[in-house]
Design an enzyme around this catalytic site. Structure first.
Site, mmCIF file in Angstrom:
data_model
loop_
_atom_site.group_PDB
_atom_site.id
_atom_site.type_symbol
_atom_site.label_atom_id
_atom_site.label_comp_id
_atom_site.label_asym_id
_atom_site.label_seq_id
_atom_site.Cartn_x
_atom_site.Cartn_y
_atom_site.Cartn_z
ATOM 1 N N LYS A 1 25.006 52.227 77.131
ATOM 2 C CA LYS A 1 23.932 53.006 78.238
ATOM 3 C C LYS A 1 23.983 54.544 77.941
ATOM 4 O O LYS A 1 23.018 55.155 78.605
ATOM 5 C CB LYS A 1 24.347 52.832 79.601
ATOM 6 N N PRO B 1 31.098 53.020 76.216
ATOM 7 C CA PRO B 1 30.033 52.485 75.377
ATOM 8 C C PRO B 1 29.600 51.043 75.643
ATOM 9 O O PRO B 1 28.714 50.370 74.988
ATOM 10 C CB PRO B 1 30.231 52.972 73.898
ATOM 11 N N TYR C 1 29.498 40.741 71.405
ATOM 12 C CA TYR C 1 30.675 41.266 72.033
ATOM 13 C C TYR C 1 31.855 40.196 72.254
ATOM 14 O O TYR C 1 31.411 39.167 73.042
ATOM 15 C CB TYR C 1 30.020 41.619 73.580
ATOM 16 N N TYR D 1 21.356 45.095 81.248
ATOM 17 C CA TYR D 1 21.410 45.476 79.698
ATOM 18 C C TYR D 1 20.179 45.989 79.107
ATOM 19 O O TYR D 1 20.279 46.907 78.377
ATOM 20 C CB TYR D 1 22.158 44.125 78.814
ATOM 21 N N HIS E 1 15.727 42.992 69.726
ATOM 22 C CA HIS E 1 16.404 41.965 70.170
ATOM 23 C C HIS E 1 16.412 41.390 71.579
ATOM 24 O O HIS E 1 16.204 42.179 72.511
ATOM 25 C CB HIS E 1 17.989 42.430 70.194
HETATM 26 P P1 RFL Z 1 25.067 65.005 72.994
HETATM 27 O O1 RFL Z 1 24.466 64.057 71.981
HETATM 28 O O2 RFL Z 1 26.475 65.215 73.048
HETATM 29 O O3 RFL Z 1 24.422 66.329 72.667
HETATM 30 C C1 RFL Z 1 24.986 67.607 73.190
HETATM 31 C C2 RFL Z 1 24.460 68.695 72.076
HETATM 32 O O4 RFL Z 1 24.600 70.099 72.619
HETATM 33 C C3 RFL Z 1 25.570 70.742 71.640
HETATM 34 N N1 RFL Z 1 26.457 71.892 72.422
HETATM 35 C C4 RFL Z 1 26.266 73.004 72.414
HETATM 36 N N2 RFL Z 1 24.808 73.682 72.510
HETATM 37 C C5 RFL Z 1 24.980 75.132 72.684
HETATM 38 N N3 RFL Z 1 26.132 75.747 73.133
HETATM 39 C C6 RFL Z 1 27.268 75.034 73.505
HETATM 40 N N4 RFL Z 1 28.062 75.699 74.239
HETATM 41 C C7 RFL Z 1 27.119 73.641 73.269
HETATM 42 N N5 RFL Z 1 28.048 72.624 73.536
HETATM 43 C C8 RFL Z 1 27.525 71.588 73.122
HETATM 44 C C9 RFL Z 1 26.306 69.798 70.906
HETATM 45 O O5 RFL Z 1 26.514 70.206 69.660
HETATM 46 C C10 RFL Z 1 25.149 68.716 70.834
HETATM 47 O O6 RFL Z 1 24.422 68.730 69.678
HETATM 48 O O7 RFL Z 1 24.497 64.811 74.406
HETATM 49 P P2 RFL Z 1 23.201 64.188 75.039
HETATM 50 O O8 RFL Z 1 21.864 64.840 74.203
HETATM 51 O O9 RFL Z 1 23.221 64.227 76.415
HETATM 52 O O10 RFL Z 1 23.248 62.631 74.472
HETATM 53 C C11 RFL Z 1 24.143 61.850 75.133
HETATM 54 C C12 RFL Z 1 24.460 60.679 74.005
HETATM 55 O O11 RFL Z 1 24.669 61.360 72.606
HETATM 56 C C13 RFL Z 1 25.519 59.903 74.449
HETATM 57 O O12 RFL Z 1 25.541 59.531 75.453
HETATM 58 C C14 RFL Z 1 25.849 58.742 73.551
HETATM 59 O O13 RFL Z 1 26.039 58.945 72.132
HETATM 60 C C15 RFL Z 1 27.237 58.309 73.860
HETATM 61 N N6 RFL Z 1 27.894 57.367 72.955
HETATM 62 C C16 RFL Z 1 27.507 56.269 72.615
HETATM 63 N N7 RFL Z 1 26.649 55.740 73.385
HETATM 64 C C17 RFL Z 1 26.194 54.358 73.235
HETATM 65 O O14 RFL Z 1 25.252 53.886 73.961
HETATM 66 N N8 RFL Z 1 26.749 53.610 72.175
HETATM 67 C C18 RFL Z 1 27.737 54.137 71.359
HETATM 68 O O15 RFL Z 1 28.299 53.288 70.531
HETATM 69 C C19 RFL Z 1 28.073 55.453 71.619
HETATM 70 N N9 RFL Z 1 29.146 55.948 70.781
HETATM 71 C C20 RFL Z 1 28.781 58.055 72.048
HETATM 72 C C21 RFL Z 1 29.417 57.328 71.096
HETATM 73 C C22 RFL Z 1 29.525 59.384 72.312
HETATM 74 C C23 RFL Z 1 30.405 59.887 71.664
HETATM 75 N N10 RFL Z 1 30.937 61.409 71.783
HETATM 76 C C24 RFL Z 1 30.235 61.873 72.644
HETATM 77 C C25 RFL Z 1 32.001 61.788 71.615
HETATM 78 C C26 RFL Z 1 30.692 57.743 70.370
HETATM 79 C C27 RFL Z 1 30.900 59.100 70.654
HETATM 80 C C28 RFL Z 1 31.881 59.638 69.409
HETATM 81 C C1 PHB Z 2 26.296 50.637 68.358
HETATM 82 O O1 PHB Z 2 25.775 49.878 67.611
HETATM 83 O O2 PHB Z 2 26.802 51.421 67.793
HETATM 84 C C2 PHB Z 2 26.727 50.260 69.621
HETATM 85 C C3 PHB Z 2 26.008 48.782 70.333
HETATM 86 C C4 PHB Z 2 26.265 48.268 71.284
HETATM 87 C C5 PHB Z 2 27.104 49.195 72.328
HETATM 88 C C6 PHB Z 2 27.712 50.439 71.820
HETATM 89 C C7 PHB Z 2 27.784 50.528 70.495
HETATM 90 O O3 PHB Z 2 27.687 48.590 73.597
#
Ligand code: RFL
Ligand code: PHB
Length: 390
Positions: free
Chosen positions: A297, A293, A201, A385, A72
């Protein structure tokens, strides 16, 4: 058991770190609390910065990403019923982002790890971290009721916001900075064509909305909801109706609805823990920081931490140099705080705040009008971004 780097957590941060360390000839194993399918079923981020794509290339796991990922060059901002395109590619001299789900990134990294025969211990319970203030850290865990001990040179805490790593650090050595927002995001995934080729957005008096996607046949949509709201309150028909009320009329007309295949609510939070290193324990990704989110980032920051950390460890094992390790926290935090600022700013500009008065609403509108009307402001948004340089 003995390894050079014990990685806690098999999210994107832990998996990417494990793959890069392996490429650099550094032995590592991953301890994960959940099972593989559980980790793969979490629907989260979708937008990868160019720097993240480059790292996945370097890790040798980007073949499918290049085939299936959607490149994109712009995003759209919608407010007052009108859409405005931010041409990020032009504003940044050619930079783009790639839409490719976090689940797919995770799957590609897990597959590569399996193919290399690297160890991931799933269902590891009661993980505890020991002696990381000395030269011989240890990690303990239990599996199937049997307890195990791992000795290592370093521990990488990649276990997300609720993980054990950050909690293992003495509270008086940690400074935390936090902002909780008074709303959440309700998200759904559906096998329907995205309403528009680029992300939209939307700022609307009823609240924020985001139109995103995973592929030409799979859409991801979000609406701002109350913090105490529940998924049960949102049958599909109600979600589609609310989304249509918030997006611009053209998007509302073109929106293809269908049954949701996933539906979840996430609270929005900004959080940073400093420093990100304690002796031989390093924190990376959500274990150290959370962003709302809105700026896309979270996953990208996890990748940039891993970049600094993997290079620091490579330097240590290749030359015996502590320079990269000693500088890890400072370098990572400098980039983290810029992404925190951007994510907070996007969130503040686009959401409806329950306590906002008429003045606050007019300021948001002025900010949006300035953003789409000024090349300088457009460039500032675009360069954040697509991702600031490492
Ligand atoms: P993760 O992906 O949370 O992975 C951490 C892993 O550690 C495990 N864990 C353990 N393992 C062993 N012993 C323990 N005591 C443990 N405690 C936890 C967990 O099971 C897991 O597998 O962290 P990581 O790798 O730093 O990655 C970060 C990303 O996942 C995160 O920044 C993004 O997904 C944030 N986020 C979003 N970011 C976006 O850019 N766009 C989004 O739409 C978006 N949606 C989200 C999200 C994060 C969410 N969380 C954390 C609740 C939606 C949700 C619901
Ligand atoms: C998503 O596709 O899940 C998404 C994209 C952009 C954002 C957050 C989530 O800023």
């Amino acid at each position: 058991m003995r390894t050079q780097v014990a990685i806690i957590g098999s999210g994107p941060a832990g998996l990417l770190l494990g793959q890069l360390l392996h490429l650099y000839g550094i032995d590592n194993l991953i301890l994960e609390r959940k099972d593989r399918d559980y980790v793969l079923a979490r629907i989260r981020a979708g937008v990868l910065e160019q720097g993240t794509v480059d790292m996945l290339d370097e890790a040798g796991v980007a073949d499918r990403l290049h085939k299936e990922g959607l490149v994109h060059g712009g995003v759209e901002l919608s407010f007052s019923g009108q859409r405005h395109r931010i041409d990020m590619k032009t504003a940044t001299g050619g930079k783009t982002v790639t839409v490719y789900g976090q689940t797919e990134v995770t799957r590609d990294l897990m597959d590569a790890r399996d193919a290399e025969g690297l160890t991931t211990i799933y269902d590891a319970a009661d993980v505890s971290l020991h002696d990381f203030d000395g030269d011989r850290p240890r990690v303990r865990y239990t599996r199937n009721g049997v307890s195990h001990d791992i000795t290592c040179d370093f521990i990488a805490g990649c276990d997300g916001f609720h993980g054990v790593s950050r909690q293992s650090v003495p509270a008086d050595t940690l400074a935390t900075f936090e902002r909780a927002y008074p709303f959440g995001w309700l998200g759904i995934l559906s096998d329907t064509p995205p309403v528009s080729p680029e992300l939209i957005y939307t700022s609307h008096p009823r609240g924020f909305a985001l139109c995103s996607m995973r592929s030409p046949m799979r859409s991801r949509y979000y609406v701002q909801c109350a913090l105490d709201d529940r998924v049960d309150n949102w049958p599909d028909a109600k979600f589609w109706d609310e989304l249509k009320r918030r997006v611009d009329p053209e998007a509302a007309d073109h929106l293809v609805t269908g049954p949701s295949i996933e539906k979840s609510i996430a609270p929005l939070r900004s959080f940073v823990a400093e420093p990100m290193r304690f002796g031989r324990l390093f924190l990376a990704g959500d274990a150290a920081h959370i962003v709302p989110p809105t700026g896309a980032k979270g996953l990208n920051l996890a990748a940039s931490d891993v970049r600094y950390l993997s290079l620091a460890l490579r330097e240590f094992y290749a030359d015996g140099s502590h320079a990269g390790i000693d500088d890890y926290s400072r370098r990572a935090l400098a980039r983290v705080w810029k992404a925190e600022r951007f994510s907070w700013w996007m969130t503040s500009m686009l959401h409806r705040f329950p306590d906002s008065d008429g003045f606050g609403g007019r300021i948001q509108l002025a900010e949006l009008n300035y953003l789409v009307g000024s090349q300088a402001a457009t460039t500032a948004m675009a360069e954040n971004y697509v991702g600031l340089p490492f």
